[in-house]
Design an enzyme around this catalytic site. Sequence first.
Site, short mmCIF file in Angstrom:
data_model
loop_
_atom_site.label_atom_id
_atom_site.label_comp_id
_atom_site.label_asym_id
_atom_site.label_seq_id
_atom_site.Cartn_x
_atom_site.Cartn_y
_atom_site.Cartn_z
N LYS A 193 0.55 -0.79 0.13
CA LYS A 193 0.09 0.27 0.41
C LYS A 193 1.02 1.66 -0.13
O LYS A 193 1.53 1.37 1.50
CB LYS A 193 -0.76 0.38 1.23
CG LYS A 193 -1.43 0.96 1.27
CD LYS A 193 -1.89 2.09 1.11
CE LYS A 193 -1.80 3.00 2.04
NZ LYS A 193 -1.41 4.40 1.55
N GLU A 268 10.28 1.03 10.30
CA GLU A 268 11.04 2.01 9.74
C GLU A 268 10.44 3.40 10.26
O GLU A 268 10.06 3.46 9.21
CB GLU A 268 12.08 1.95 8.60
CG GLU A 268 12.10 0.79 7.56
CD GLU A 268 12.91 -0.34 8.34
OE1 GLU A 268 13.78 0.91 9.84
OE2 GLU A 268 12.80 -1.55 8.82
N CYS A 302 13.74 11.12 6.94
CA CYS A 302 14.13 10.40 8.31
C CYS A 302 15.42 11.07 8.61
O CYS A 302 15.31 11.55 10.50
CB CYS A 302 13.16 8.97 8.64
SG CYS A 302 14.62 8.03 7.09
N GLU A 402 9.69 15.99 15.06
CA GLU A 402 10.47 16.13 14.05
C GLU A 402 9.65 16.81 13.10
O GLU A 402 8.64 16.96 13.00
CB GLU A 402 10.16 14.52 13.37
CG GLU A 402 10.68 14.09 11.99
CD GLU A 402 10.15 12.99 11.65
OE1 GLU A 402 9.46 12.17 11.66
OE2 GLU A 402 11.07 12.14 10.58
P1 NAD Z 1 2.60 7.87 7.99
O1 NAD Z 1 2.98 6.92 8.96
O2 NAD Z 1 1.90 9.33 7.92
O3 NAD Z 1 2.86 7.03 6.65
C1 NAD Z 1 2.69 6.36 5.88
C2 NAD Z 1 2.24 5.24 5.29
O4 NAD Z 1 1.23 5.01 6.52
C3 NAD Z 1 1.29 5.98 4.60
O5 NAD Z 1 1.42 5.15 4.12
C4 NAD Z 1 -0.13 6.41 5.23
O6 NAD Z 1 -1.26 5.99 4.03
C5 NAD Z 1 -0.31 4.96 5.99
N1 NAD Z 1 -1.69 4.64 7.28
C6 NAD Z 1 -1.02 6.06 7.77
N2 NAD Z 1 -2.20 6.11 8.37
C7 NAD Z 1 -2.46 4.09 8.39
C8 NAD Z 1 -2.88 3.43 10.01
N3 NAD Z 1 -3.81 3.81 10.41
N4 NAD Z 1 -2.77 1.80 9.15
C9 NAD Z 1 -2.25 2.03 7.99
N5 NAD Z 1 -1.44 2.88 7.28
C10 NAD Z 1 -1.51 3.96 7.76
O7 NAD Z 1 3.99 8.91 7.46
P2 NAD Z 1 4.30 9.58 6.54
O8 NAD Z 1 4.35 11.10 6.73
O9 NAD Z 1 3.81 9.34 4.74
O10 NAD Z 1 5.90 9.57 6.08
C11 NAD Z 1 6.86 10.32 7.24
C12 NAD Z 1 7.10 9.69 8.30
O11 NAD Z 1 7.70 8.39 7.94
C13 NAD Z 1 8.89 10.67 9.05
O12 NAD Z 1 8.24 9.88 10.89
C14 NAD Z 1 9.62 9.73 8.47
O13 NAD Z 1 10.43 9.26 10.12
C15 NAD Z 1 9.37 8.39 8.17
N6 NAD Z 1 10.27 7.64 7.35
C16 NAD Z 1 10.85 6.86 7.97
C17 NAD Z 1 12.52 6.23 6.91
C18 NAD Z 1 13.32 5.15 7.87
O14 NAD Z 1 13.77 4.52 7.19
N7 NAD Z 1 13.20 4.85 9.27
C19 NAD Z 1 11.75 6.66 5.56
C20 NAD Z 1 11.64 7.53 5.20
C21 NAD Z 1 10.18 8.56 6.26
#
Ligand code: NAD
Length: 499
Positions: A193, A268, A302, A402
């Site tokens: 997804k 992650e 991130c 963040e």
């Molecule tokens: P997010 O957690 O809002 O969303 C990530 C994914 O989760 C999206 O596909 C979203 O649709 C889905 N999602 C949202 N709510 C959900 C739920 N209730 N159940 C299941 N899936 C759900 O994050 P974002 O805003 O898309 O990305 C930014 C975040 O990702 C930051 O915190 C960043 O640091 C982190 N990130 C971490 C890494 C790593 O390797 N550690 C890499 C990239 C991004």
Amino acid sequence: MSTFAMSEILPEVVGFLGSGLLPMFIGGEWGPSAEGRRFPTRDPGTGDLLAEVAEGGLIDVDRAVRAASIAFRDSGWAVMPASERRGILYRLAELVDSHAAALAQIESLDVGKPVRQAAGFDVPNVAQTLRYYADLAANTPLRQPIAADRCEAYTSRTPYGVCAFVLPWNFPLMLLGWAFGPALAAGNTVVLKPAEDTPLTSLYFCHLAHQAGVPPGVVNVVPGYGETAGAALAAHPGIQHMGFTGSPEVGRKIAAASGANLVPVKLELGGKGAAVVFDDVDVAATAGALVSAVTLNAGQVCCTATRWLVQESILDEFIDRARHAFTGLSIGHGLDPHTDMGPLVSRRQMERVLGYIARGREEGARVLLEGGPDTVPETPKGFYVKPCMLMGMPDNVCAREEIFGPVAYVMPFRTERQAIALVNQSPYGLANSVWSSDIDRARRVAESMIAGNSWINAHNVFRHGIPYAGCKLSGLGGGVLGPDTLLDYLRPQSIVRPL
Ligand code: NAD
């Protein structure tokens, strides 16, 4: 479709985006969502609609998991020798290479990142990941003897089955590679997804997987929203393994769903990376490198360096040099070849970043470089933000949370001990860096900073074969990119014969 630089957009990309509703890919077939829903994806550089995408829900996720389950059982993918899978994954990597220009444009249009960066880093990284894990799997013995008393024993490793992934929007294609590479090379089938803001390259990738000869049902992509499609996928009882990249808030929900199903989970998550700069560095070069780090992908990275801990004796010079480097950056549309920093991914993300800058100032941060909304004349409706540099106390919201935007927070320090304490007071533990010409000191500090990754005289360093993982709020489950990541997708089983 975006109106910006239409003449520059490859016919292949125009064809992909202009084909009407972009369907989802389940069981080797393209189709609409069961409920007929769709959602828009926009060019953040202009605010224009790029495409409408089929919006997955409960029924679609269920279909995808079933298709992946059947493919795991019947397609031959799970049981073929890893060397045979390597052949198919190499073909897929070659297709990624030969379609690199189109993939880079689509990623640039959907995320807003400079096409130069997408072409130079994101896209080639996917092909490298596929090749790295395909080779590793072909060279990893699946049986390993165990020395044990009075028995013949060994570990046998087999793929888990259906591996589910929910991914974020900042590096959609590269993170797809980090997820699919080891899972597929190990013989699993996958359901993804992608983030609702950036579903395009994941869908394009499915065309390439099909062309490469990946059997139907081995790769499935269901675009949609997190609370619906994402939650349905994480909670589906038919998955055997869960991988999530995103925020700690959603990570907790994913972990809870995986706990309820008792399946292994890899998380992650976010970060609040620090850079510790000692007074024996080349100040201009270090300030320049950190400005590049915090503006990479408009700061939506991130692990990037967002807290700049600078030794007092070089503070003024460092700030001047950083200000100079920031103001030399060209902010513009991702497809403009001169752009160093593109827009943020969405209006929501732009408002979030501007909100943080305002709160940081209210809490007493000193403004070293005024950030704020930016306007790019050719595309006035894009989600552009000027980089911002603040300085102040460690308890300021901009030093703690963040932000995920081009905002650097400077904190002066006097001693090595003070610097380490400041780094480690963050609840995150993803990545930090130390900058010094005294390598013994740099190693000492690198080892004292509590995180999955410490870099010396560099920030944002990724190499296949070097594990990349987070601790504390930044993740659990072993991370990505390392040789052990392959084993995370292989279920170990002890085989024992008493003698
Ligand atoms: P997010 O957690 O809002 O969303 C990530 C994914 O989760 C999206 O596909 C979203 O649709 C889905 N999602 C949202 N709510 C959900 C739920 N209730 N159940 C299941 N899936 C759900 O994050 P974002 O805003 O898309 O990305 C930014 C975040 O990702 C930051 O915190 C960043 O640091 C982190 N990130 C971490 C890494 C790593 O390797 N550690 C890499 C990239 C991004």
